[in-house]
Write a protein that holds these residues in place. Structure first.
Motif, PDB file in Angstrom:
ATOM      1  N   GLU A  91       0.697  -1.098  -0.009  1.00 26.36           N
ATOM      2  CA  GLU A  91      -0.164   0.095   0.102  1.00 26.36           C
ATOM      3  C   GLU A  91       1.003   1.215  -0.095  1.00 26.36           C
ATOM      4  O   GLU A  91       0.365   2.340  -0.437  1.00 26.36           O
ATOM      5  CB  GLU A  91      -0.921   0.087   1.161  1.00 26.36           C
ATOM      6  CG  GLU A  91      -1.881  -0.913   1.301  1.00 26.36           C
ATOM      7  CD  GLU A  91      -1.313  -2.308   2.043  1.00 26.36           C
ATOM      8  OE1 GLU A  91      -1.940  -3.249   2.282  1.00 26.36           O
ATOM      9  OE2 GLU A  91      -0.100  -1.933   2.493  1.00 26.36           O
ATOM     10  N   ALA A  92       2.176   1.234   0.336  1.00 26.09           N
ATOM     11  CA  ALA A  92       2.897   2.376   0.504  1.00 26.09           C
ATOM     12  C   ALA A  92       3.032   3.171  -0.781  1.00 26.09           C
ATOM     13  O   ALA A  92       2.832   4.413  -0.704  1.00 26.09           O
ATOM     14  CB  ALA A  92       4.537   1.914   1.152  1.00 26.09           C
ATOM     15  N   PRO A  93       3.273   2.564  -1.815  1.00 28.56           N
ATOM     16  CA  PRO A  93       3.280   3.377  -3.157  1.00 28.56           C
ATOM     17  C   PRO A  93       2.097   4.109  -3.500  1.00 28.56           C
ATOM     18  O   PRO A  93       2.142   5.319  -3.949  1.00 28.56           O
ATOM     19  CB  PRO A  93       3.870   2.413  -4.254  1.00 28.56           C
ATOM     20  CG  PRO A  93       4.466   1.289  -3.591  1.00 28.56           C
ATOM     21  CD  PRO A  93       3.749   1.133  -2.220  1.00 28.56           C
ATOM     22  N   LEU A  94       1.129   3.566  -3.132  1.00 28.40           N
ATOM     23  CA  LEU A  94      -0.379   4.097  -3.447  1.00 28.40           C
ATOM     24  C   LEU A  94      -0.698   5.271  -2.355  1.00 28.40           C
ATOM     25  O   LEU A  94      -0.923   6.481  -2.880  1.00 28.40           O
ATOM     26  CB  LEU A  94      -1.492   3.173  -3.050  1.00 28.40           C
ATOM     27  CG  LEU A  94      -2.791   3.503  -3.186  1.00 28.40           C
ATOM     28  CD1 LEU A  94      -3.267   4.349  -4.450  1.00 28.40           C
ATOM     29  CD2 LEU A  94      -3.837   2.438  -3.028  1.00 28.40           C
ATOM     30  N   VAL A  95      -0.114   5.032  -1.232  1.00 31.77           N
ATOM     31  CA  VAL A  95      -0.499   6.331  -0.303  1.00 31.77           C
ATOM     32  C   VAL A  95       0.490   7.449  -0.820  1.00 31.77           C
ATOM     33  O   VAL A  95      -0.097   8.464  -0.610  1.00 31.77           O
ATOM     34  CB  VAL A  95      -0.289   5.881   1.207  1.00 31.77           C
ATOM     35  CG1 VAL A  95       0.063   7.146   2.271  1.00 31.77           C
ATOM     36  CG2 VAL A  95      -0.974   4.724   1.676  1.00 31.77           C
ATOM     37  N   GLU A  96       1.763   7.254  -0.961  1.00 28.12           N
ATOM     38  CA  GLU A  96       2.604   8.328  -1.459  1.00 28.12           C
ATOM     39  C   GLU A  96       2.134   8.928  -2.816  1.00 28.12           C
ATOM     40  O   GLU A  96       2.426   9.919  -2.706  1.00 28.12           O
ATOM     41  CB  GLU A  96       4.146   7.787  -1.375  1.00 28.12           C
ATOM     42  CG  GLU A  96       4.578   7.383   0.142  1.00 28.12           C
ATOM     43  CD  GLU A  96       5.732   6.535  -0.356  1.00 28.12           C
ATOM     44  OE1 GLU A  96       6.287   6.176  -1.185  1.00 28.12           O
ATOM     45  OE2 GLU A  96       6.487   6.503   0.884  1.00 28.12           O
ATOM     46  N   ARG A  97       1.645   8.156  -3.446  1.00 24.36           N
ATOM     47  CA  ARG A  97       1.165   8.412  -4.979  1.00 24.36           C
ATOM     48  C   ARG A  97       0.112   9.845  -4.743  1.00 24.36           C
ATOM     49  O   ARG A  97      -0.308  10.753  -5.282  1.00 24.36           O
ATOM     50  CB  ARG A  97       0.916   7.442  -5.880  1.00 24.36           C
ATOM     51  CG  ARG A  97       0.458   7.767  -7.110  1.00 24.36           C
ATOM     52  CD  ARG A  97       0.041   6.816  -8.273  1.00 24.36           C
ATOM     53  NE  ARG A  97      -0.722   5.983  -7.725  1.00 24.36           N
ATOM     54  CZ  ARG A  97      -2.177   6.080  -7.960  1.00 24.36           C
ATOM     55  NH1 ARG A  97      -2.458   7.245  -8.414  1.00 24.36           N
ATOM     56  NH2 ARG A  97      -2.894   4.999  -7.468  1.00 24.36           N
ATOM     57  N   LEU A  98      -0.804   9.406  -3.742  1.00 20.51           N
ATOM     58  CA  LEU A  98      -2.003  10.349  -3.407  1.00 20.51           C
ATOM     59  C   LEU A  98      -1.736  11.384  -2.581  1.00 20.51           C
ATOM     60  O   LEU A  98      -2.451  12.152  -2.162  1.00 20.51           O
ATOM     61  CB  LEU A  98      -3.119   9.316  -2.601  1.00 20.51           C
ATOM     62  CG  LEU A  98      -3.745   8.017  -3.591  1.00 20.51           C
ATOM     63  CD1 LEU A  98      -4.512   7.312  -2.455  1.00 20.51           C
ATOM     64  CD2 LEU A  98      -4.463   8.725  -4.726  1.00 20.51           C
ATOM     65  N   GLY A  99      -0.282  11.457  -2.269  1.00 21.71           N
ATOM     66  CA  GLY A  99       0.058  12.814  -1.373  1.00 21.71           C
ATOM     67  C   GLY A  99       0.119  12.292  -0.039  1.00 21.71           C
ATOM     68  O   GLY A  99       0.531  13.502   0.774  1.00 21.71           O
ATOM     69  N   GLY A 100      -0.023  11.026   0.653  1.00 25.32           N
ATOM     70  CA  GLY A 100       0.192  10.755   2.006  1.00 25.32           C
ATOM     71  C   GLY A 100       1.542  10.327   2.351  1.00 25.32           C
ATOM     72  O   GLY A 100       2.447  10.469   1.467  1.00 25.32           O
ATOM     73  N   ARG A 101       1.589  10.103   3.816  1.00 24.01           N
ATOM     74  CA  ARG A 101       3.045   9.569   3.827  1.00 24.01           C
ATOM     75  C   ARG A 101       2.779   8.245   5.052  1.00 24.01           C
ATOM     76  O   ARG A 101       1.784   7.992   5.546  1.00 24.01           O
ATOM     77  CB  ARG A 101       3.774  10.762   4.709  1.00 24.01           C
ATOM     78  CG  ARG A 101       3.310  10.877   6.175  1.00 24.01           C
ATOM     79  CD  ARG A 101       4.535  11.572   7.021  1.00 24.01           C
ATOM     80  NE  ARG A 101       4.262  11.631   8.242  1.00 24.01           N
ATOM     81  CZ  ARG A 101       3.491  12.433   9.119  1.00 24.01           C
ATOM     82  NH1 ARG A 101       2.708  13.427   8.631  1.00 24.01           N
ATOM     83  NH2 ARG A 101       3.491  12.252  10.487  1.00 24.01           N
ATOM     84  N   VAL A 102       3.775   7.415   4.885  1.00 25.53           N
ATOM     85  CA  VAL A 102       3.569   6.185   5.602  1.00 25.53           C
ATOM     86  C   VAL A 102       4.750   6.401   7.006  1.00 25.53           C
ATOM     87  O   VAL A 102       5.337   6.835   6.921  1.00 25.53           O
ATOM     88  CB  VAL A 102       4.186   4.829   4.803  1.00 25.53           C
ATOM     89  CG1 VAL A 102       4.131   3.854   5.853  1.00 25.53           C
ATOM     90  CG2 VAL A 102       3.402   4.799   3.547  1.00 25.53           C
TER      91      VAL A 102
END
Length: 496
Positions: A451-462
């Motif tokens: 899920e990490a790449p998706l979160v970062e692509r959407l502007g969030g952080r892990v």
């Protein structure tokens, strides 16, 4: 209900509100007692602090701003030092001063409160009380007529300082476009011809409207208001009457519908100064956003509850209000996220998301969830459905069915929203939610998380948070099996 109220907090953001009425400077003088006066039996204080806050209609506007609305304050102030101090207090609260009308013949109203050790000793009031002048009234009426064409809500704040003379109320009566009108007035009957949507008298104002005596017992006061429901509605001319009872909450009346009683928070109030203004701002906003009377009343009571525990004339803190509205977490059993939560630009809070099976909730889970909440303002927890848990953990799991797992999670004070998902990964939820922060335990690495790449692509952080060593549902189940096996080897000693 709490889900609706959280959604309401998002829905009121951006509403355009005109506040018209008596703007006041609330000035607080704080002192330390040093003895008794020789001239009279009164205490002597050494003054250690003095500060100004928005009062009256200005405080209503300040609360609207803190709740995310766009207030325009229309009021007449004097061209004096107090008028400048009011403008400074408004600017500090984020309220535009451009719509104030200055009248050099008037003295801006100031209420000075002298306090020591959080106790008010006395209040000194000064300022003009006579009706505003003809020129000022004409200017105020022209600005009001203009604003009525572009606002969602009008709040009339009448504290008896001469604003509401006929030229000022005329635009409200004659405008071709009349948005929802809320009235907070010491004399609600003066606004009866306008047929307001809601009036908000306090208890003293309500019994004065009825011609009834004031009672002391909270239960008696509530019964008195309920017994005169029809008369209050008739004499106020309003669709809805919300009577505030200070520390005893509020009673909301509406013709043809059951009354609504709200309750104040359990902790003793520091002060109720300004809490009525907060209630007025919040209930009017909620109704303008389309809330039903019961939800609007709960929303307003929660908002007022955030200020009564603070000294002075305080404004509603939206972060604290969000915590109060959440209470226990909201369960979304269908898995559908409400529109207010998926509206990233409009939701007005930092959203944290985490997910897991949470089968047999333990201290490690609670620790991670509470630390996850600290990374934002709203914690959403995704929970694997029973079928998903079986695929991930084996045919003997889950031990606890989904409905119970979600209910236990929702009971945690740090959890705001609980939502199930049936896939092995919560990627679809993340796509819809677009969280600001995605949290997992440090038994993962970012590289391990699909899920990490998706979160970062959407502007969030892990964020990977440390886990509690040795704590897992698997080890707890293993320990239970071991304990059960040990008990089978111990002879039954009954009757020995």
């Amino acid at each position: 209900m709490s889900g609706d109220l959280l959604g309401l907090l998002a829905a009121v953001r951006g509403l355009r509100v005109v506040v018209v009425g008596d703007a006041i400077v609330d000035r607080y003088l704080t002192g330390v007692p040093v003895g008794m006066c020789r001239e009279a039996p009164v205490p002597v204080l050494d003054l250690i602090g003095e500060h100004d806050q928005c009062g009256g209609a200005a405080n209503v506007a300040a609360n609207l701003r803190s709740l995310g609305a766009e207030p325009r304050l229309l009021a007449v102030v004097g061209s004096d030092a107090a008028g400048h101090q009011l403008c400074a207090a408004m600017a500090a609260a984020g309220v535009d001063t451009a719509h104030l009308v200055t009248d050099e013949s008037r003295a801006t109203v100031v209420k000075r409160r002298v306090l020591t050790q959080q106790q008010m000793l006395l209040r000194l009031d000064e300022g003009s009380k006579e009706p505003i002048g003809t020129a000022a009234a004409a200017e105020l009426a022209a600005r009001l007529a203009d604003q009525l064409l572009r606002c969602d809500l009008v709040i009339a704040c009448d504290y008896g300082y001469g604003t509401f003379i006929e030229p000022v109320t005329t635009p409200l009566a004659r405008s071709t476009r009349r948005p929802l009108l809320a009235v907070d007035s010491r004399t609600p009957t003066a606004f009866r011809p306008l047929r307001p949507a809601v009036v908000k008298p306090n208890y003293a104002e309500a019994v004065a409207l009825l011609g009834e005596p004031q009672l002391a017992s909270p239960g008696e006061r509530v019964r008195q208001i309920l017994d005169h429901e029809a008369l209050l509605l008739e004499r106020s001319g309003a669709e809805l009457v919300a009577v505030t009872l200070d520390r005893d909450g509020a009673v909301v009346l509406q013709a043809g519908r059951p009354s609504v009683r709200t309750y104040a928070a359990g902790r003793e109030a520091e002060t109720t100064v300004g809490a009525g203004d907060t209630f007025t701002a919040a209930i009017a906003l909620a109704l303008a956003a389309g809330a039903d009377p019961a939800s609007a009343a709960e929303f307003a009571s929660a908002a007022a509850g955030t200020v009564v525990h603070k000294p002075g004339t305080a404004n509603c803190d939206p972060a604290e209000l969000r915590r109060r509205l959440a209470g226990t977490g909201t369960i979304l059993p269908s898995g559908e996220l409400p529109a207010w939560l998926t509206d990233v630009a409009g939701r007005g809070c930092r959203v944290v998301f985490t997910n897991g099976c949470f089968d047999i909730l333990h201290g490690g889970h609670v620790s991670l969830l509470s630390r996850a909440k600290a990374l934002g303002e709203l914690l959403v927890v995704g929970v694997n459905t029973d079928g998903s848990v079986r695929r991930l953990k084996g045919p003997s799991r889950p031990v606890i069915p989904l409905a119970e797992r979600m209910r236990v999670l929702a009971a945690l004070g740090c959890v705001d929203v609980v939502v199930p998902f049936g896939a092995d990964s919560p990627t679809e939820l993340i796509e819809r939610l677009r969280p600001d922060v995605y949290v997992k335990g440090d038994d993962y690495t970012v590289a391990d998380l699909p899920e990490a790449p998706l979160v970062e692509r959407l502007g969030g952080r892990v964020e990977l948070l440390s886990t509690v060593d040795g704590r897992s549902t698997t080890t707890i189940i293993r320990d239970i099996h071991a304990l059960s096996a040990d008990r089978r080897t111990v002879p039954d000693r009954k009757g020995v």
